[in-house]
Enzyme design. Sequence first.
Site, PDB file in Angstrom:
ATOM      1  CD1 TRP A  90      -2.759   1.656   0.480  1.00 31.34           C
ATOM      2  CD2 TRP A  90      -1.378   2.501   2.028  1.00 31.34           C
ATOM      3  NE1 TRP A  90      -3.140   2.950   0.739  1.00 31.34           N
ATOM      4  CE2 TRP A  90      -2.318   3.490   1.678  1.00 31.34           C
ATOM      5  CE3 TRP A  90      -0.406   2.808   2.985  1.00 31.34           C
ATOM      6  CZ2 TRP A  90      -2.322   4.771   2.247  1.00 31.34           C
ATOM      7  CZ3 TRP A  90      -0.404   4.079   3.552  1.00 31.34           C
ATOM      8  CH2 TRP A  90      -1.358   5.039   3.188  1.00 31.34           C
ATOM      9  CD  GLU A 118      -4.536  -1.734   2.022  1.00 37.43           C
ATOM     10  OE1 GLU A 118      -3.392  -2.081   2.385  1.00 37.43           O
ATOM     11  OE2 GLU A 118      -5.407  -1.318   2.809  1.00 37.43           O
ATOM     12  CE  LYS A 148      -6.833   5.697   2.899  1.00 37.70           C
ATOM     13  NZ  LYS A 148      -5.963   5.747   4.063  1.00 37.70           N
ATOM     14  CG  ASP A 151      -8.650  -1.306   4.228  1.00 33.68           C
ATOM     15  OD1 ASP A 151      -9.760  -0.899   4.619  1.00 33.68           O
ATOM     16  OD2 ASP A 151      -7.602  -1.142   4.887  1.00 33.68           O
ATOM     17  CG  HIS A 184      -8.849   1.635   1.794  1.00 31.58           C
ATOM     18  ND1 HIS A 184      -7.581   1.201   1.544  1.00 31.58           N
ATOM     19  CD2 HIS A 184      -8.811   2.176   3.031  1.00 31.58           C
ATOM     20  CE1 HIS A 184      -6.802   1.438   2.582  1.00 31.58           C
ATOM     21  NE2 HIS A 184      -7.529   2.020   3.509  1.00 31.58           N
ATOM     22  CG  HIS A 243      -5.901  -4.692   4.992  1.00 25.22           C
ATOM     23  ND1 HIS A 243      -5.067  -3.618   4.832  1.00 25.22           N
ATOM     24  CD2 HIS A 243      -5.100  -5.779   5.126  1.00 25.22           C
ATOM     25  CE1 HIS A 243      -3.802  -4.041   4.873  1.00 25.22           C
ATOM     26  NE2 HIS A 243      -3.800  -5.344   5.040  1.00 25.22           N
ATOM     27  CG  ASP A 263     -10.484   6.116  11.232  1.00 23.63           C
ATOM     28  OD1 ASP A 263      -9.371   6.099  10.672  1.00 23.63           O
ATOM     29  OD2 ASP A 263     -10.797   5.318  12.129  1.00 23.63           O
ATOM     30  CG  ASP A 293      -7.437   2.558   9.274  1.00 22.95           C
ATOM     31  OD1 ASP A 293      -7.358   1.506   8.647  1.00 22.95           O
ATOM     32  OD2 ASP A 293      -7.062   3.652   8.828  1.00 22.95           O
ATOM     33  CG  ASP A 323      -5.434  -1.682   8.083  1.00 18.55           C
ATOM     34  OD1 ASP A 323      -4.886  -1.260   9.116  1.00 18.55           O
ATOM     35  OD2 ASP A 323      -5.307  -1.139   6.962  1.00 18.55           O
TER      36      ASP A 323
HETATM   37  C1  RNT Z   1      -3.795   2.569   4.725  1.00 25.81           C
HETATM   38  C2  RNT Z   1      -3.919   1.117   4.439  1.00 25.81           C
HETATM   39  C3  RNT Z   1      -2.806   0.264   4.969  1.00 25.81           C
HETATM   40  C4  RNT Z   1      -2.363   0.657   6.344  1.00 25.81           C
HETATM   41  C5  RNT Z   1      -1.381  -0.301   6.957  1.00 25.81           C
HETATM   42  C6  RNT Z   1      -0.720   0.258   8.164  1.00 25.81           C
HETATM   43  O1  RNT Z   1      -4.899   3.276   4.387  1.00 25.81           O
HETATM   44  O2  RNT Z   1      -5.141   0.641   4.901  1.00 25.81           O
HETATM   45  O3  RNT Z   1      -3.160  -1.056   4.909  1.00 25.81           O
HETATM   46  O4  RNT Z   1      -3.432   0.808   7.212  1.00 25.81           O
HETATM   47  O5  RNT Z   1      -0.502  -0.725   6.010  1.00 25.81           O
HETATM   48 ZN    ZN Z   2      -5.457  -1.495   4.864  1.00 26.33          ZN
END
Ligand code: RNT
Ligand code: ZN
Length: 423
Positions: free
Chosen positions: A189, A230, A232, A263, A266, A290, A298, A300, A330
């Site tokens: 990423w 990955e 985003k 993820d 994202h 993820h 956010d 995460d 994640d």
């Molecule tokens: C960032 C990505 C990535 C990170 C990690 C720490 O937006 O999700 O995966 O969160 O690599």
């Molecule tokens: Zn991620």
Amino acid sequence: MVNHDLIEQSYVLAKEQYAGLGVDTDNVIKLMDKIIISLHCWQADDVGGFETPDAELGGGGIQVTGNYPGKARTAEEMRSDLEKVMSLLPGKQKLNLHAIYGDFGGEFIDRDKIETKHFQEWINWAKNAGIGMDFNCTCFSHPKADDGFTLSSKNETNRKFWIEHVKRCREIGAEMGKQLNNPCIHNLWIPDGSKDTPVDRYTHRAILKESLDEIFSVEYPLDHLKDSLESKLFGIGSESMVVGSYDFYLSYAIRNNKLICLDNGHYHPTEQIGDKISSCLLFLDELMLHVTRGVRWDSDHVVTLNDEIMLIAQEIVRSAALDRVNIGLDFFDASINRIGAYVTGTRAAQQAFMIALLEPGKILKEYEENGNYFERLAMLELMKTKPFGAVWDYYCLVSGIPVGEDYIEEIQSYEQEVLSKRG
Ligand code: RNT
Ligand code: ZN
């Protein structure tokens, strides 16, 4: 303490209810042990890493908020935290490490200089624990990423630096896979993007493609290393364009036979990753996940057992693709007990898979094929109030880990005995 006799009795009743729908709960419990969750080390220290004594997450469009005491400051502390986490989870896990978490022995080793030896302690630890490892290059929190670009940078010195970093990370990952006899997924990423409307998206993406081609020109056996990419949608500071978008990486992955890493934080807020799984599986050999929880800006937050997570698990189970989807987590929350966040989030992800496995797939499919859509809807709704919790508690019981709310106390004592003593 939760009454174990009651857990057993509840299980017997639950088992009967599910059996009435053709679902074998004993078998579900067996299958659960095969669902390996890759634990992201970075929840233990807010994505700081061990490159310098006070390393903190910097730049890159990801943010961590909160300053709850007790974060892991060294690899030893992190290993102790991970051991605690694993002792509170049923089933087997994997360790997902970022490149900034090496044992650097107090020396500053820049990203283009890291070697397997910096991760040998981790590999030994994983071997000892009988678990596999995944690995990630770290293309953020570094002066050479300060202008917002790494592998897609027009600055040739910086770009070369990041290419070297990722190449080394793949080499280290392959060595992890080889030594542990368990394929390592190296996930890539990068934060590259721009806050305001750029006028040259094309060149940045062309440069990224070129960098990836160079990185992947080195091949490793698939039983040592698998590569995932990955994407985003946006980050803080990359609101107007992210170079590594979903279209970009999905296209790249399909053409070059790589894994895509989904993820679920994202994408657009109403976009469902669950819907993407069947499409991706038809064109890619494997996926990486993820699992996370997006909340407003956010991506995460700590995973909870919500509809989004359940759909992801259901779609994997319904596609009979458990062996083609690698499940990673994640999230990073620095505002609550980090070990508690870890365990709660991981358990939620595991629970989503158990719920998916408890689905009466045969009956539902039959309804669907016969056009019995009311019946399908009714059954899906009924499943929500079936005694899933009794099966989950029993699974924890037979796994020899704290059942139900008992894990809360375990985390409180770890906080008292270990975390609170960290400066
Ligand atoms: C960032 C990505 C990535 C990170 C990690 C720490 O937006 O999700 O995966 O969160 O690599
Ligand atoms: Zn991620």
